[in-house]
Design an enzyme around this catalytic site. Structure first.
Site, PDB file in Angstrom:
ATOM      1  N   LYS A  98       5.372  -4.752  10.975  1.00 15.49           N
ATOM      2  CA  LYS A  98       4.585  -5.027  12.187  1.00 15.49           C
ATOM      3  C   LYS A  98       4.856  -6.438  12.714  1.00 15.49           C
ATOM      4  CE  LYS A  98       0.661  -4.282  10.103  1.00 15.49           C
ATOM      5  NZ  LYS A  98       1.133  -3.961   8.735  1.00 15.49           N
ATOM      6  N   ARG A 138       9.375 -10.355   0.639  1.00 22.87           N
ATOM      7  CA  ARG A 138       9.083 -11.069   1.899  1.00 22.87           C
ATOM      8  C   ARG A 138       8.968 -12.579   1.669  1.00 22.87           C
ATOM      9  NH1 ARG A 138       4.444  -9.001   5.730  1.00 22.87           N
ATOM     10  NH2 ARG A 138       3.193  -8.972   3.815  1.00 22.87           N
ATOM     11  N   ARG A 176      -3.615  -3.307  -1.416  1.00 25.36           N
ATOM     12  CA  ARG A 176      -3.611  -3.265   0.057  1.00 25.36           C
ATOM     13  C   ARG A 176      -3.163  -1.896   0.555  1.00 25.36           C
ATOM     14  NH1 ARG A 176       0.072  -8.097   0.261  1.00 25.36           N
ATOM     15  NH2 ARG A 176       0.419  -7.730   2.467  1.00 25.36           N
ATOM     16  N   ARG A 178      -8.657  -2.390  11.542  1.00 21.77           N
ATOM     17  CA  ARG A 178      -8.204  -1.873  10.258  1.00 21.77           C
ATOM     18  C   ARG A 178      -9.245  -0.957   9.635  1.00 21.77           C
ATOM     19  NH1 ARG A 178      -4.609  -6.240   8.949  1.00 21.77           N
ATOM     20  NH2 ARG A 178      -3.406  -5.978   7.076  1.00 21.77           N
ATOM     21  N   ARG A 218       3.853 -15.418   0.473  1.00 21.79           N
ATOM     22  CA  ARG A 218       2.393 -15.306   0.597  1.00 21.79           C
ATOM     23  C   ARG A 218       1.759 -15.037  -0.767  1.00 21.79           C
ATOM     24  NH1 ARG A 218       1.412 -11.214   5.571  1.00 21.79           N
ATOM     25  NH2 ARG A 218      -0.187 -10.509   4.126  1.00 21.79           N
TER      26      ARG A 218
HETATM   27  P1  ADP Z   1       0.153  -7.357   6.282  1.00 30.22           P
HETATM   28  O1  ADP Z   1       1.140  -8.149   7.107  1.00 30.22           O
HETATM   29  O2  ADP Z   1       0.544  -7.283   4.853  1.00 30.22           O
HETATM   30  O3  ADP Z   1      -0.194  -6.026   6.887  1.00 30.22           O
HETATM   31  P2  ADP Z   1      -1.884  -9.120   7.340  1.00 30.22           P
HETATM   32  O4  ADP Z   1      -1.139 -10.393   7.440  1.00 30.22           O
HETATM   33  O5  ADP Z   1      -2.116  -8.356   8.584  1.00 30.22           O
HETATM   34  O6  ADP Z   1      -1.204  -8.207   6.232  1.00 30.22           O
HETATM   35  O7  ADP Z   1      -3.307  -9.387   6.657  1.00 30.22           O
HETATM   36  C1  ADP Z   1      -3.414 -10.122   5.445  1.00 30.22           C
HETATM   37  C2  ADP Z   1      -4.825 -10.000   4.913  1.00 30.22           C
HETATM   38  O8  ADP Z   1      -5.765 -10.521   5.863  1.00 30.22           O
HETATM   39  C3  ADP Z   1      -5.299  -8.570   4.629  1.00 30.22           C
HETATM   40  O9  ADP Z   1      -4.889  -8.097   3.365  1.00 30.22           O
HETATM   41  C4  ADP Z   1      -6.832  -8.758   4.714  1.00 30.22           C
HETATM   42  O10 ADP Z   1      -7.354  -9.378   3.537  1.00 30.22           O
HETATM   43  C5  ADP Z   1      -6.968  -9.776   5.858  1.00 30.22           C
HETATM   44  N1  ADP Z   1      -7.101  -9.076   7.175  1.00 30.22           N
HETATM   45  C6  ADP Z   1      -6.254  -9.168   8.227  1.00 30.22           C
HETATM   46  N2  ADP Z   1      -6.685  -8.413   9.264  1.00 30.22           N
HETATM   47  C7  ADP Z   1      -7.836  -7.812   8.838  1.00 30.22           C
HETATM   48  C8  ADP Z   1      -8.748  -6.894   9.431  1.00 30.22           C
HETATM   49  N3  ADP Z   1      -8.566  -6.412  10.689  1.00 30.22           N
HETATM   50  N4  ADP Z   1      -9.823  -6.502   8.695  1.00 30.22           N
HETATM   51  C9  ADP Z   1     -10.036  -6.968   7.459  1.00 30.22           C
HETATM   52  N5  ADP Z   1      -9.203  -7.814   6.822  1.00 30.22           N
HETATM   53  C10 ADP Z   1      -8.112  -8.257   7.505  1.00 30.22           C
HETATM   54  P1  ADP Z   2       4.016  -6.366   8.196  1.00 32.64           P
HETATM   55  O1  ADP Z   2       3.682  -7.388   9.265  1.00 32.64           O
HETATM   56  O2  ADP Z   2       3.828  -4.957   8.649  1.00 32.64           O
HETATM   57  O3  ADP Z   2       3.335  -6.654   6.896  1.00 32.64           O
HETATM   58  P2  ADP Z   2       6.675  -7.674   8.092  1.00 32.64           P
HETATM   59  O4  ADP Z   2       7.210  -7.649   9.485  1.00 32.64           O
HETATM   60  O5  ADP Z   2       6.172  -8.967   7.559  1.00 32.64           O
HETATM   61  O6  ADP Z   2       5.585  -6.485   7.910  1.00 32.64           O
HETATM   62  O7  ADP Z   2       7.842  -7.108   7.137  1.00 32.64           O
HETATM   63  C1  ADP Z   2       7.666  -7.022   5.724  1.00 32.64           C
HETATM   64  C2  ADP Z   2       9.007  -7.356   5.037  1.00 32.64           C
HETATM   65  O8  ADP Z   2       9.965  -6.310   5.316  1.00 32.64           O
HETATM   66  C3  ADP Z   2       9.634  -8.654   5.523  1.00 32.64           C
HETATM   67  O9  ADP Z   2      10.244  -9.305   4.433  1.00 32.64           O
HETATM   68  C4  ADP Z   2      10.663  -8.201   6.569  1.00 32.64           C
HETATM   69  O10 ADP Z   2      11.788  -9.100   6.653  1.00 32.64           O
HETATM   70  C5  ADP Z   2      11.098  -6.844   6.014  1.00 32.64           C
HETATM   71  N1  ADP Z   2      11.425  -5.875   7.083  1.00 32.64           N
HETATM   72  C6  ADP Z   2      10.875  -5.791   8.332  1.00 32.64           C
HETATM   73  N2  ADP Z   2      11.446  -4.779   9.034  1.00 32.64           N
HETATM   74  C7  ADP Z   2      12.354  -4.220   8.198  1.00 32.64           C
HETATM   75  C8  ADP Z   2      13.281  -3.109   8.350  1.00 32.64           C
HETATM   76  N3  ADP Z   2      13.352  -2.392   9.484  1.00 32.64           N
HETATM   77  N4  ADP Z   2      14.054  -2.810   7.279  1.00 32.64           N
HETATM   78  C9  ADP Z   2      13.977  -3.524   6.133  1.00 32.64           C
HETATM   79  N5  ADP Z   2      13.142  -4.571   5.938  1.00 32.64           N
HETATM   80  C10 ADP Z   2      12.346  -4.910   6.956  1.00 32.64           C
END
Ligand code: ADP
Ligand code: ADP
Length: 209
Positions: A13, A127, A166, A88, A155
């Site tokens: 995302k 990541r 998660r 979420r 992270r």
């Molecule tokens: P990811 O990129 O792995 O999907 P995010 O960066 O979006 O994770 O979120 C990291 C953490 O922040 C989540 O695991 C949660 O603890 C908190 N968080 C983010 N957005 C929300 C939300 N909309 N509701 C509840 N917790 C959230």
């Molecule tokens: P989210 O915000 O949904 O948690 P991220 O964009 O941070 O996801 O991506 C999670 C990890 O996967 C990062 O290390 C990123 O570089 C990698 N990644 C993102 N898109 C792809 C893809 N299409 N194929 C393989 N790895 C990817």
């Protein structure tokens, strides 16, 4: 363009959001990024959020909803927005609907980025990000260039254990918002497996259709 981005942790995302906001010239509203900034700044809200984030749990709805309402009240969202990582939970989706309705705003699309659980742990544990530019890397799929490799960070919640929690919370608490938005005709499901360029083009095509 007013859109929501949904998908399991590590689906890509953040990677795709960075490309799409440049293309559509809209602000990127990532609740995860907002919480990480609050943690870094040491605010009381950040300290509260940190406890949940480290454990791989969701921050309580009322905290997140307050944060997003405040953000959506800012002037720059007049041109549209991309919500990444919010809502979420179903109560968050309901609260967003009420807030947008009060402002006479409607959503254009809810993009659901689909990546199988079996691929998620590897994406998450590999990541890394560059604290100076915010760029997201992956040790295997998008290795940081040699000149910045020393400064990339991981992270705290990108451990295998927190990732599994998660993922479980995604399936239990977040996936139920997909039927919520499907019943409003907004859902565009996109396959998140492939190169980042391929995924960007799939999303752009889905948004046009
Ligand atoms: P990811 O990129 O792995 O999907 P995010 O960066 O979006 O994770 O979120 C990291 C953490 O922040 C989540 O695991 C949660 O603890 C908190 N968080 C983010 N957005 C929300 C939300 N909309 N509701 C509840 N917790 C959230
Ligand atoms: P989210 O915000 O949904 O948690 P991220 O964009 O941070 O996801 O991506 C999670 C990890 O996967 C990062 O290390 C990123 O570089 C990698 N990644 C993102 N898109 C792809 C893809 N299409 N194929 C393989 N790895 C990817």
């Amino acid at each position: 363009m007013r859109m929501i981005f949904i998908g399991p942790p590590g689906a890509g995302k953040g990677t795709q959001a960075a490309r799409l906001v440049a293309r559509y010239q809209i602000p990127h509203i990532s609740t995860g990024d907002m919480f990480r900034a609050a943690v870094k700044a040491g605010t009381p809200m950040g300290q509260e959020a940190d406890r949940y984030m480290k454990a791989g749990q969701l921050v309580p709805d009322e905290v997140v909803i307050g944060l997003v309402r405040e953000r959506l009240g800012m002037d720059d969202v007049g041109v549209g927005f991309m919500l990444d990582g919010f809502p979420r939970t179903v109560p968050q989706a309901e609260a967003l609907e009420v807030a947008l309705e009060a402002d006479g705003i409607t959503l254009d699309a809810v993009v659901v980025l689909e990546v199988d659980d079996s691929l998620i742990v590897n994406r998450i544990t590999g990541r890394r990000s560059d604290p100076e530019t915010g760029e997201i890397y992956h040790l295997e799929f998008k290795p940081p260039p040699a000149d910045i490799a020393h400064r990339v960070v991981q992270r705290k919640d990108d451990t295998e254990e927190a990732c599994r929690k998660r993922l479980a919370s995604y399936h239990a608490q977040t996936a139920p918002i997909i039927p919520f938005y499907a019943s409003r005709g907004l859902v565009k499901a996109v396959d998140g497996v492939g190169t980042p360029d391929e995924v960007t083009e799939r999303i752009a095509a889905a948004l046009q259709g």
